[in-house]
Design a protein around this motif. Sequence first.
Motif, mmCIF file in Angstrom:
data_model
loop_
_atom_site.group_PDB
_atom_site.id
_atom_site.type_symbol
_atom_site.label_atom_id
_atom_site.label_comp_id
_atom_site.label_asym_id
_atom_site.label_seq_id
_atom_site.Cartn_x
_atom_site.Cartn_y
_atom_site.Cartn_z
ATOM 1 N N TYR A 1 53.002 -18.960 34.625
ATOM 2 C CA TYR A 1 52.912 -17.510 34.946
ATOM 3 C C TYR A 1 51.579 -16.837 34.384
ATOM 4 C CZ TYR A 1 57.755 -16.782 36.276
ATOM 5 O OH TYR A 1 58.771 -16.842 37.323
ATOM 6 N N ILE A 2 50.863 -17.490 33.270
ATOM 7 C CA ILE A 2 49.756 -17.005 32.626
ATOM 8 C C ILE A 2 48.769 -17.031 33.475
ATOM 9 C CG2 ILE A 2 48.049 -17.375 30.765
ATOM 10 C CD1 ILE A 2 50.608 -17.827 28.757
ATOM 11 N N ALA A 3 48.664 -18.256 33.943
ATOM 12 C CA ALA A 3 47.604 -18.836 35.036
ATOM 13 C C ALA A 3 47.691 -17.779 36.362
ATOM 14 C CB ALA A 3 47.790 -20.176 35.702
ATOM 15 N N LEU A 4 48.893 -17.428 36.812
ATOM 16 C CA LEU A 4 48.978 -16.746 37.877
ATOM 17 C C LEU A 4 48.531 -15.251 37.690
ATOM 18 C CD1 LEU A 4 50.499 -16.268 40.822
ATOM 19 C CD2 LEU A 4 52.502 -15.380 39.400
ATOM 20 N N PHE A 5 48.845 -14.887 36.384
ATOM 21 C CA PHE A 5 48.239 -13.482 35.953
ATOM 22 C C PHE A 5 46.813 -13.429 35.764
ATOM 23 C CE2 PHE A 5 52.681 -12.634 33.945
ATOM 24 C CZ PHE A 5 53.065 -12.043 35.269
ATOM 25 N N PHE A 6 46.235 -14.448 35.200
ATOM 26 C CA PHE A 6 44.737 -14.527 35.357
ATOM 27 C C PHE A 6 44.067 -14.440 36.733
ATOM 28 C CE2 PHE A 6 45.045 -15.928 30.912
ATOM 29 C CZ PHE A 6 44.314 -15.014 30.137
ATOM 30 N N GLY B 1 61.710 -24.970 38.368
ATOM 31 C CA GLY B 1 62.916 -24.197 37.958
ATOM 32 C C GLY B 1 62.676 -22.584 37.575
ATOM 33 N N LEU B 2 61.877 -22.828 36.422
ATOM 34 C CA LEU B 2 61.730 -21.542 35.514
ATOM 35 C C LEU B 2 60.459 -20.688 36.234
ATOM 36 C CD1 LEU B 2 62.202 -22.822 32.026
ATOM 37 C CD2 LEU B 2 63.630 -21.511 33.521
ATOM 38 N N PHE B 3 59.746 -21.444 36.861
ATOM 39 C CA PHE B 3 58.235 -20.531 37.498
ATOM 40 C C PHE B 3 58.771 -20.409 38.936
ATOM 41 C CE2 PHE B 3 54.019 -20.798 39.580
ATOM 42 C CZ PHE B 3 53.740 -19.290 39.494
ATOM 43 N N ILE B 4 58.738 -21.416 39.915
ATOM 44 C CA ILE B 4 59.042 -21.067 41.169
ATOM 45 C C ILE B 4 60.304 -20.472 41.559
ATOM 46 C CG2 ILE B 4 58.869 -22.119 43.455
ATOM 47 C CD1 ILE B 4 56.902 -24.122 42.495
ATOM 48 N N GLY B 5 61.293 -21.229 41.020
ATOM 49 C CA GLY B 5 62.734 -20.845 41.440
ATOM 50 C C GLY B 5 63.167 -19.376 40.759
ATOM 51 N N ASP B 6 62.695 -19.125 39.530
ATOM 52 C CA ASP B 6 62.935 -17.863 38.873
ATOM 53 C C ASP B 6 62.001 -16.665 39.464
ATOM 54 O OD1 ASP B 6 64.938 -18.880 37.483
ATOM 55 O OD2 ASP B 6 64.273 -18.960 35.736
ATOM 56 N N LEU B 7 60.720 -17.127 39.758
ATOM 57 C CA LEU B 7 60.087 -16.081 40.478
ATOM 58 C C LEU B 7 60.660 -15.409 41.754
ATOM 59 C CD1 LEU B 7 57.191 -14.649 40.125
ATOM 60 C CD2 LEU B 7 56.434 -16.533 41.602
ATOM 61 N N LEU B 8 61.276 -16.359 42.468
ATOM 62 C CA LEU B 8 61.872 -15.908 43.711
ATOM 63 C C LEU B 8 63.089 -15.176 43.456
ATOM 64 C CD1 LEU B 8 61.141 -19.134 45.658
ATOM 65 C CD2 LEU B 8 60.055 -16.728 46.117
ATOM 66 N N LEU B 9 63.954 -15.828 42.648
ATOM 67 C CA LEU B 9 65.175 -15.360 42.206
ATOM 68 C C LEU B 9 65.216 -13.873 41.583
ATOM 69 C CD1 LEU B 9 68.468 -15.405 41.764
ATOM 70 C CD2 LEU B 9 68.104 -16.698 39.653
ATOM 71 N N PHE B 10 64.120 -13.732 40.578
ATOM 72 C CA PHE B 10 64.205 -12.270 39.922
ATOM 73 C C PHE B 10 63.721 -11.149 40.940
ATOM 74 C CE2 PHE B 10 65.541 -14.615 36.570
ATOM 75 C CZ PHE B 10 65.004 -14.219 35.155
ATOM 76 N N SER C 1 59.591 -7.480 38.631
ATOM 77 C CA SER C 1 60.141 -8.998 38.084
ATOM 78 C C SER C 1 58.872 -9.752 37.638
ATOM 79 C CB SER C 1 60.487 -9.699 39.587
ATOM 80 O OG SER C 1 59.432 -9.817 40.505
ATOM 81 N N LEU C 2 57.670 -9.618 38.108
ATOM 82 C CA LEU C 2 56.501 -10.448 37.295
ATOM 83 C C LEU C 2 56.443 -10.210 35.892
ATOM 84 C CD1 LEU C 2 53.640 -10.600 40.032
ATOM 85 C CD2 LEU C 2 54.848 -12.512 38.932
ATOM 86 N N PRO C 3 56.217 -9.237 35.456
ATOM 87 C CA PRO C 3 56.095 -9.033 34.080
ATOM 88 C C PRO C 3 57.527 -9.447 33.370
ATOM 89 C CG PRO C 3 56.120 -6.796 35.027
ATOM 90 C CD PRO C 3 55.910 -7.708 36.168
ATOM 91 N N LEU C 4 58.543 -9.159 33.973
ATOM 92 C CA LEU C 4 59.787 -9.701 33.185
ATOM 93 C C LEU C 4 59.787 -11.045 33.027
ATOM 94 C CD1 LEU C 4 63.451 -8.201 34.572
ATOM 95 C CD2 LEU C 4 62.920 -10.644 33.970
#
Length: 298
Positions: free
Chosen positions: A201-206, A79-88, A33-36
């Motif tokens: 997401y980019i910050a999270l990946f770094f 919505g698109l970071f926290i919400g979708d991170l959990l949903l996906f 889900s993360l790279p997606l």
Amino acid sequence: MTAYFGEMVALATAFCWTITSISFEWAGKKVGSLPLNLIRLVLAFLFISIFSYFRLGLFFASDAPPETWGWLALSGIIGLFIGDLLLFQAFVLIGARVSMLIMALTPPIAAFFGWLILNEQMTPSQLIGMTVTIMGIAMVILAKEKNQKTVQIRYPVKGILMAFGGAVGQGLGLVVSKLGMKDYDPFLATQIRIIAGAAAYIALFFVFSKWKPVFTALHNKKAMIGISTGSFFGPFLGVSFSLLAVQHTTTGIVSTIMSIVPVLIIIPSIIVFKEKVSLKEVAGAVIAFGGVVMFFVF
């Protein structure tokens, strides 16, 4: 402009969410889900940028005032970071069908935050509708085992909690986006949300050094087909259509129509993933949708 333009756009949004949910579940099980999440936001940014350039002559939302940027960026992170991170992640753990059923709680949650933040009123019928929606969801995720008196949870608790977290993120994100968007173009408003979500997401990946799975996913042709399809119908068309619909009718009506996704997704889940869906689960999805209808119509 037809009298029911907003309602028709909301229905189109529901079909978009159905397609994107199936696509992302299929791709997420292949690459995670993360790279997606990051790849689909980058693709959606490109789709919206090209579309906006030919439609408005703007590749970038440079005409949005700072206040609009602030609210929509916050909405994108929620919505698109926290919400979708959990949903996906819930898609991977419990599947898109059950996840989207739990997401039927998004309209009541949005109404709750509307009451909390915008001072919107909640009526007794809305509370009843919320209860009916929860009952419908419970019919699907709970089951009484044979020869046992206790009720068992049929799906992983972690997946259920993540889907619920996704619903909270989507509901709160919708309220915050309405604060910021006002009369601004819904497609460019979505672009701002996507930029904020992608930056998170980019910050999270770094921070956690998660770039290797992203490059691996980019080389998985089958997964990229699913991600590209989901990106087109989800963060590009789906999110933009939902904001466009909100501009032309009430949030309640839009949320109600969009909540038909748990019903629409049943047949594709059977065809694509060969899921065995019982009549009880179909009834639960219909009851959950009925609860959302009660929440806004009566």
